[in-house]
Design an enzyme around this catalytic site. Sequence first.
Site, PDB file in Angstrom:
ATOM      1  N   ARG A 103      58.610  33.868  95.405  1.00  0.00           N
ATOM      2  CA  ARG A 103      58.642  35.025  96.285  1.00  0.00           C
ATOM      3  C   ARG A 103      57.273  35.683  96.331  1.00  0.00           C
ATOM      4  O   ARG A 103      56.576  35.787  95.319  1.00  0.00           O
ATOM      5  CB  ARG A 103      59.728  36.010  95.883  1.00  0.00           C
ATOM      6  CG  ARG A 103      59.539  36.681  94.568  1.00  0.00           C
ATOM      7  CD  ARG A 103      60.628  37.712  94.355  1.00  0.00           C
ATOM      8  NE  ARG A 103      60.417  38.392  93.087  1.00  0.00           N
ATOM      9  CZ  ARG A 103      61.103  39.426  92.690  1.00  0.00           C
ATOM     10  NH1 ARG A 103      62.058  39.919  93.438  1.00  0.00           N
ATOM     11  NH2 ARG A 103      60.862  39.995  91.528  1.00  0.00           N
ATOM     12  N   THR A 107      55.760  41.063 100.032  1.00  0.00           N
ATOM     13  CA  THR A 107      56.794  41.105 101.071  1.00  0.00           C
ATOM     14  C   THR A 107      58.173  40.773 100.504  1.00  0.00           C
ATOM     15  O   THR A 107      59.183  41.011 101.153  1.00  0.00           O
ATOM     16  CB  THR A 107      56.489  40.072 102.177  1.00  0.00           C
ATOM     17  OG1 THR A 107      56.567  38.758 101.591  1.00  0.00           O
ATOM     18  CG2 THR A 107      55.104  40.272 102.768  1.00  0.00           C
ATOM     19  N   ASP A 202      61.168  38.652  83.849  1.00  0.00           N
ATOM     20  CA  ASP A 202      60.774  37.521  84.689  1.00  0.00           C
ATOM     21  C   ASP A 202      61.181  36.224  83.982  1.00  0.00           C
ATOM     22  O   ASP A 202      60.615  35.865  82.946  1.00  0.00           O
ATOM     23  CB  ASP A 202      59.259  37.554  84.925  1.00  0.00           C
ATOM     24  CG  ASP A 202      58.829  36.504  85.942  1.00  0.00           C
ATOM     25  OD1 ASP A 202      59.130  35.303  85.717  1.00  0.00           O
ATOM     26  OD2 ASP A 202      58.224  36.863  86.946  1.00  0.00           O
ATOM     27  N   ASP A 205      58.369  33.622  83.402  1.00  0.00           N
ATOM     28  CA  ASP A 205      57.427  34.033  82.345  1.00  0.00           C
ATOM     29  C   ASP A 205      58.075  33.896  80.972  1.00  0.00           C
ATOM     30  O   ASP A 205      57.421  33.483  80.010  1.00  0.00           O
ATOM     31  CB  ASP A 205      57.001  35.487  82.554  1.00  0.00           C
ATOM     32  CG  ASP A 205      56.051  35.639  83.734  1.00  0.00           C
ATOM     33  OD1 ASP A 205      55.636  34.610  84.301  1.00  0.00           O
ATOM     34  OD2 ASP A 205      55.741  36.784  84.089  1.00  0.00           O
TER      35      ASP A 205
END
Length: 211
Positions: A103, A107, A202, A205
């Site tokens: 992503r 945006t 995340d 991550d």
Amino acid sequence: MRLHVVEHPLIAHKLTVLRDERTPSPTFRQLTEELVTLLAYEATREVGTEPVRISTPVTSTIGTRIADPQPIVVPILRAGLGMLEGMTRLLPTAEVGFLGLQRDEDTLEAITYANRLPDDLTGRQCFVLDPMLATGGTLVASIEYLFERGARDVTAICLLAAPEGLGAVEEAVGDRADVTIVTAAVDEGLNEKAYIVPGLGDAGDRLYGVV
Ligand code: URA
């Protein structure tokens, strides 16, 4: 769209350890695989099977095997890769396709950067691996890819889902196809950066480190 939140004490326990910010990457990876295997058990309840005649040491009998064409498993790179081993452990004969979507952090739209899928997915059962169903952008884009190649039977396995993402998939898919979301939990919602709350941070991550 069907939603299946899998409730089981082992799933709740493993998910809690995944959520804990102190859990290091090696443990996070191991637990992700274990959790996916448990979710996959539920997600494959309707996998296509066919009867097969076999001989046991005692007699001849009719058994069951996974029907051809074999299901296809599609991890969404990068974080979905951490779910692949847990899935193929349960479904070793499945074919594996890859879809690289990430992503855009400004945006929040999904951008495709890699794609390795059969051209024709007509009649194939597709299992998409995407750990975090947040805004739904990535999953909707993935499902559209599969639809374009003829798939109409898609099950997404997500560690966590947000109501916003579930709504986005529901709206995008409508009654065009049979889409099921299998997840360990539906969380409260998204924060201003579109992270799932309480979530686990995340997923990419935490699986692979910040690169
Ligand atoms: N992707 C993640 O890895 N985590 C979130 O909370 C949302 C999207």
